[in-house]
Design a protein around this motif. Structure first.
Motif, PDB file in Angstrom:
ATOM      1  N   ALA B  96       0.774  -1.032  -0.015  1.00 52.45           N
ATOM      2  CA  ALA B  96       0.076  -0.144   0.016  1.00 52.45           C
ATOM      3  C   ALA B  96       0.847   1.277  -0.164  1.00 52.45           C
ATOM      4  O   ALA B  96       1.722   1.346   0.922  1.00 52.45           O
ATOM      5  CB  ALA B  96      -0.846  -0.019   1.389  1.00 52.45           C
ATOM      6  N   ILE B  97       0.720   2.086  -0.989  1.00 52.02           N
ATOM      7  CA  ILE B  97       1.732   3.172  -1.025  1.00 52.02           C
ATOM      8  C   ILE B  97       1.200   4.495  -1.002  1.00 52.02           C
ATOM      9  O   ILE B  97       0.113   4.785  -1.624  1.00 52.02           O
ATOM     10  CB  ILE B  97       2.406   3.216  -2.544  1.00 52.02           C
ATOM     11  CG1 ILE B  97       2.968   1.829  -2.808  1.00 52.02           C
ATOM     12  CG2 ILE B  97       3.464   4.121  -2.660  1.00 52.02           C
ATOM     13  CD1 ILE B  97       3.541   1.524  -4.057  1.00 52.02           C
ATOM     14  N   THR B  99       0.787   8.543  -1.453  1.00 45.52           N
ATOM     15  CA  THR B  99       1.254   9.409  -2.306  1.00 45.52           C
ATOM     16  C   THR B  99       2.414  10.534  -2.123  1.00 45.52           C
ATOM     17  O   THR B  99       3.019  11.072  -2.871  1.00 45.52           O
ATOM     18  CB  THR B  99       0.172  10.486  -2.614  1.00 45.52           C
ATOM     19  OG1 THR B  99      -0.228  11.056  -1.573  1.00 45.52           O
ATOM     20  CG2 THR B  99      -0.942   9.655  -3.380  1.00 45.52           C
ATOM     21  N   ASN B 100       2.851  10.461  -0.623  1.00 44.15           N
ATOM     22  CA  ASN B 100       3.797  11.084  -0.360  1.00 44.15           C
ATOM     23  C   ASN B 100       5.491  10.296  -0.843  1.00 44.15           C
ATOM     24  O   ASN B 100       6.530  10.700  -0.545  1.00 44.15           O
ATOM     25  CB  ASN B 100       4.081  11.733   1.126  1.00 44.15           C
ATOM     26  CG  ASN B 100       4.102  10.502   2.175  1.00 44.15           C
ATOM     27  OD1 ASN B 100       4.482   9.213   1.684  1.00 44.15           O
ATOM     28  ND2 ASN B 100       4.010  10.680   3.249  1.00 44.15           N
ATOM     29  N   PHE B 101       5.131   9.134  -1.232  1.00 48.07           N
ATOM     30  CA  PHE B 101       6.269   8.432  -1.393  1.00 48.07           C
ATOM     31  C   PHE B 101       6.873   8.481  -2.801  1.00 48.07           C
ATOM     32  O   PHE B 101       6.009   9.138  -3.948  1.00 48.07           O
ATOM     33  CB  PHE B 101       5.591   6.765  -1.668  1.00 48.07           C
ATOM     34  CG  PHE B 101       6.498   5.642  -0.866  1.00 48.07           C
ATOM     35  CD1 PHE B 101       6.457   5.827   0.458  1.00 48.07           C
ATOM     36  CD2 PHE B 101       6.845   4.669  -1.618  1.00 48.07           C
ATOM     37  CE1 PHE B 101       7.525   4.855   1.118  1.00 48.07           C
ATOM     38  CE2 PHE B 101       7.723   3.920  -0.999  1.00 48.07           C
ATOM     39  CZ  PHE B 101       7.748   3.912   0.486  1.00 48.07           C
ATOM     40  N   ASN B 102       8.222   8.382  -2.959  1.00 46.07           N
ATOM     41  CA  ASN B 102       8.661   8.951  -4.355  1.00 46.07           C
ATOM     42  C   ASN B 102       9.251   7.391  -5.053  1.00 46.07           C
ATOM     43  O   ASN B 102       9.395   6.448  -4.388  1.00 46.07           O
ATOM     44  CB  ASN B 102       9.944   9.808  -4.165  1.00 46.07           C
ATOM     45  CG  ASN B 102      11.070   9.312  -3.539  1.00 46.07           C
ATOM     46  OD1 ASN B 102      11.422   8.274  -3.514  1.00 46.07           O
ATOM     47  ND2 ASN B 102      11.616  10.334  -2.831  1.00 46.07           N
ATOM     48  N   LYS B 103       9.486   7.574  -6.227  1.00 49.97           N
ATOM     49  CA  LYS B 103       9.860   6.537  -7.185  1.00 49.97           C
ATOM     50  C   LYS B 103      11.194   5.936  -6.747  1.00 49.97           C
ATOM     51  O   LYS B 103      11.331   4.678  -6.761  1.00 49.97           O
ATOM     52  CB  LYS B 103      10.106   7.291  -8.593  1.00 49.97           C
ATOM     53  CG  LYS B 103      10.354   6.124  -9.654  1.00 49.97           C
ATOM     54  CD  LYS B 103      10.591   7.321 -10.896  1.00 49.97           C
ATOM     55  CE  LYS B 103      11.362   6.609 -11.897  1.00 49.97           C
ATOM     56  NZ  LYS B 103      11.741   7.649 -12.910  1.00 49.97           N
ATOM     57  N   THR B 104      12.073   6.487  -6.238  1.00 52.20           N
ATOM     58  CA  THR B 104      13.566   6.110  -5.885  1.00 52.20           C
ATOM     59  C   THR B 104      12.945   5.175  -4.480  1.00 52.20           C
ATOM     60  O   THR B 104      13.765   3.971  -4.315  1.00 52.20           O
ATOM     61  CB  THR B 104      14.431   7.326  -5.501  1.00 52.20           C
ATOM     62  OG1 THR B 104      14.312   8.163  -6.383  1.00 52.20           O
ATOM     63  CG2 THR B 104      15.439   6.719  -5.209  1.00 52.20           C
ATOM     64  N   PHE B 106      10.422   3.625  -3.684  1.00 51.92           N
ATOM     65  CA  PHE B 106       9.459   2.619  -4.201  1.00 51.92           C
ATOM     66  C   PHE B 106      10.576   1.256  -4.874  1.00 51.92           C
ATOM     67  O   PHE B 106      10.350   0.188  -4.578  1.00 51.92           O
ATOM     68  CB  PHE B 106       8.624   2.960  -5.496  1.00 51.92           C
ATOM     69  CG  PHE B 106       7.776   1.688  -6.016  1.00 51.92           C
ATOM     70  CD1 PHE B 106       6.690   0.966  -5.231  1.00 51.92           C
ATOM     71  CD2 PHE B 106       8.248   0.778  -7.151  1.00 51.92           C
ATOM     72  CE1 PHE B 106       6.260  -0.202  -5.681  1.00 51.92           C
ATOM     73  CE2 PHE B 106       7.720  -0.186  -7.377  1.00 51.92           C
ATOM     74  CZ  PHE B 106       6.620  -0.497  -6.805  1.00 51.92           C
ATOM     75  N   LYS B 131      -2.981   2.181  -3.637  1.00 48.87           N
ATOM     76  CA  LYS B 131      -2.702   3.444  -3.196  1.00 48.87           C
ATOM     77  C   LYS B 131      -3.265   3.584  -1.639  1.00 48.87           C
ATOM     78  O   LYS B 131      -4.040   2.661  -1.160  1.00 48.87           O
ATOM     79  CB  LYS B 131      -3.394   4.612  -3.755  1.00 48.87           C
ATOM     80  CG  LYS B 131      -2.911   5.009  -5.193  1.00 48.87           C
ATOM     81  CD  LYS B 131      -3.501   6.218  -5.558  1.00 48.87           C
ATOM     82  CE  LYS B 131      -4.875   5.989  -5.981  1.00 48.87           C
ATOM     83  NZ  LYS B 131      -5.669   7.309  -6.681  1.00 48.87           N
ATOM     84  N   LYS B 133      -3.460   6.075   2.421  1.00 50.98           N
ATOM     85  CA  LYS B 133      -2.662   7.279   3.227  1.00 50.98           C
ATOM     86  C   LYS B 133      -1.803   7.000   3.796  1.00 50.98           C
ATOM     87  O   LYS B 133      -0.838   7.787   4.315  1.00 50.98           O
ATOM     88  CB  LYS B 133      -4.181   7.509   4.165  1.00 50.98           C
ATOM     89  CG  LYS B 133      -4.987   8.651   3.853  1.00 50.98           C
ATOM     90  CD  LYS B 133      -5.677   9.500   4.782  1.00 50.98           C
ATOM     91  CE  LYS B 133      -6.846   8.549   5.507  1.00 50.98           C
ATOM     92  NZ  LYS B 133      -7.513   9.165   6.463  1.00 50.98           N
ATOM     93  N   ALA B 134      -1.571   5.586   4.176  1.00 49.45           N
ATOM     94  CA  ALA B 134      -0.277   5.314   4.959  1.00 49.45           C
ATOM     95  C   ALA B 134       0.198   4.139   4.054  1.00 49.45           C
ATOM     96  O   ALA B 134      -0.331   2.912   3.704  1.00 49.45           O
ATOM     97  CB  ALA B 134      -0.745   4.908   6.280  1.00 49.45           C
TER      98      ALA B 134
END
Lengths: 328, 328
Positions: B96-97, B99-104, B106, B131, B133-134
């Protein structure tokens, strides 16, 4: 140092994870189908995991029956087993619980999970509970198959394409819930308490007449696209043949209900292909299980075509996909 | 209509879920141990699920190496297989990802998951991405055991109690990270990249000398309490014998490092009991695997006693538990 903001689809992220993965000979299907398949001493084990997240897959503020959140989380995961023609045996559930959650909701969801296990004759053998900012129910299913499961990869040119049940009901139900309108029971149940087509999937596999199969969770077009990509084929879809309820036509405008039928998602019906010579077998299975099964098109060599009122047009498939926006 | 605000522990919620659950004869261990155990035609399958949630189990703002979040999520789940004496075979991962997560990040987490799979000789066969929230990483593991696994239930009066490795390192590392202080590599690795004791658990089970076993994820006292409750016994713990690093004594005050050792959690060492006559076998296993194993106490009929400097006092066990606060 920071990268540009970028949007990823679920499939692109899965591609990233699949990179450099190789499997032992026991794993006859890894990431990329409804379930993973492990074959050991002639026995097939099916493995799948599915996550249902608050405000993405359900919304506590419009949900009519909280218990059904638990039921649906199990149905969603078990539907992947149906899509391979297997039987679910055991489930593990991980619950992430937000602090805005109340005790009554927890009991209701827990009871819905157990109700679903009873319904699918599946045993809840393990679990995990944690706090989180967002409530989420992750269900892993261990299933079995007494012969080779049905993959997404086997569709052949000139195969018929079939779909079970009626399409678009879940998304139509959700639209009415969101609009705070009355929701006919059939549409509410389709959205809140979907039933995985275990008996149908299993019987289709037993008859060994199905060349490819998938469950419709991402919408008809999206999931048909998965079959076409994995089988490396195209399709001709007869749009006038798509099964839905008259109810949708009375409640929504044409472009709305057609969108529900094509892209709605959350239907958990089975989409599958067979050779034309098995058409009567399919009709017989439909009668036997009392589940409507409709022929909706043909597999072709390449491309995607839609036929409506004797006109055939080539189109680009589109479907609902989770988009992941990365800030940096 | 609304209920009083109430606080639940993880164990109370699990109790709610266990209500009215009954199992087929195949399920020889359901909810309530490190893994579920299914026995079929003489073969034992181990099943477990574990969730690692942002800001509960990890914190992106203090994490030194993001890749290790993926590695640790796998280690945590696989540690449950170690605690039964089994071998992990296949894993499913649900991501579960936020949205404040970045591609790097991930890519790093995905790479950490695959690195762990390689390390544990386990195959990543399926997954799910959504997606949320946490950010959360849920790992389900399917393992095997070539004889009956070790449960939490078998501790006998006068059994020795043993623990592997050193205690309190992970929580000491976390405390230093939170305080923005330098973290010695041993403590950082203990927290960020713990290793599940698969070889030790498996060898202990093979020798068939262990009466009960658990992994220390909730802290020594908390997990010893699980063994005592499930075995319906008490314990006498020799507090001066508890293994840890001198480093902790130089970096922290006495009450701090004793708290890390007793209640720290996240250590993923094995805690187990055997008859006194097997003491030399345990020492031999320790030498063979080059893993320190320390005798830390005795199983008694009832109650919980701590011995320090020839004084024995009766105490109430306490340990870290997730508390769930329900608003209404």
């Amino acid at each position: 140092m920071t990268e540009m903001s970028s949007i990823y689809t679920e499939f692109e992220l899965i591609k990233e994870i699949r990179k450099k993965l190789s499997y032992s000979p026991y794993v006859i299907k890894g990431i990329g189908d409804d379930c993973a398949v492990v074959k050991n001493q002639g026995k097939y084990t099916l493995l799948t995991i599915d996550n249902m997240v608050e405000n993405i897959h359900f919304d506590m503020t419009i949900q009519k029956n909280i218990k059904n959140i638990g039921f649906k989380a199990v149905s969603r995961a078990i539907s992947d087993i149906a899509a391979m023609g297997g039987i679910p045996k055991y489930i593990l559930v991980s619950l992430a619980i937000s602090t805005n959650f109340n005790k009554t909701s927890f009991k209701a969801i827990s009871s819905g999970i157990k109700h679903a296990c009873k319904y699918y004759n599946t045993e809840l053998v393990g679990g995990d509970i944690t706090k989180s900012k967002a409530t989420a129910i992750t269900v892993a299913v261990i299933g079995v198959c007494d012969a080779k499961p049905v993959f997404r990869t086997g569709a052949l040119v000139s195969d018929n394409i079939y779909v079970s049940g009626d399409l678009g009901l879940a998304s139509a139900g959700l639209a009415l819930l969101k609009a705070k309108k009355d929701v006919p029971k059939k549409l509410l149940n389709a959205y809140e308490k979907p039933i995985a087509q275990i008996a149908l999937g299993n019987l289709l596999r037993k008859k060994a007449i199905v060349t490819s199969m998938i469950d419709i969770s991402d919408g008809l077009l999206g999931d048909l696209k998965h079959i076409l990509e994995e089988s490396n084929k195209g399709a001709l879809l007869d749009i006038t043949s798509l099964p839905t309820l008259k109810l949708l036509k009375t409640l929504f405008k044409k472009e709305e209900y057609i969108n529900f039928v094509l892209n709605g998602g959350d239907d958990y019906q089975l989409l599958f292909t067979t050779r034309e010579k098995h058409h009567n077998d399919i009709l017989k299975i439909s009668r036997e299980l009392k589940i409507p099964i409709t022929k909706i098109g043909k597999i072709v060599k390449a491309g995607f075509y839609i036929k409506e009122n004797n006109k055939t047009i080539k189109v680009a498939t589109e479907s609902y996909q989770h988009k992941f926006t990365f800030d940096s």
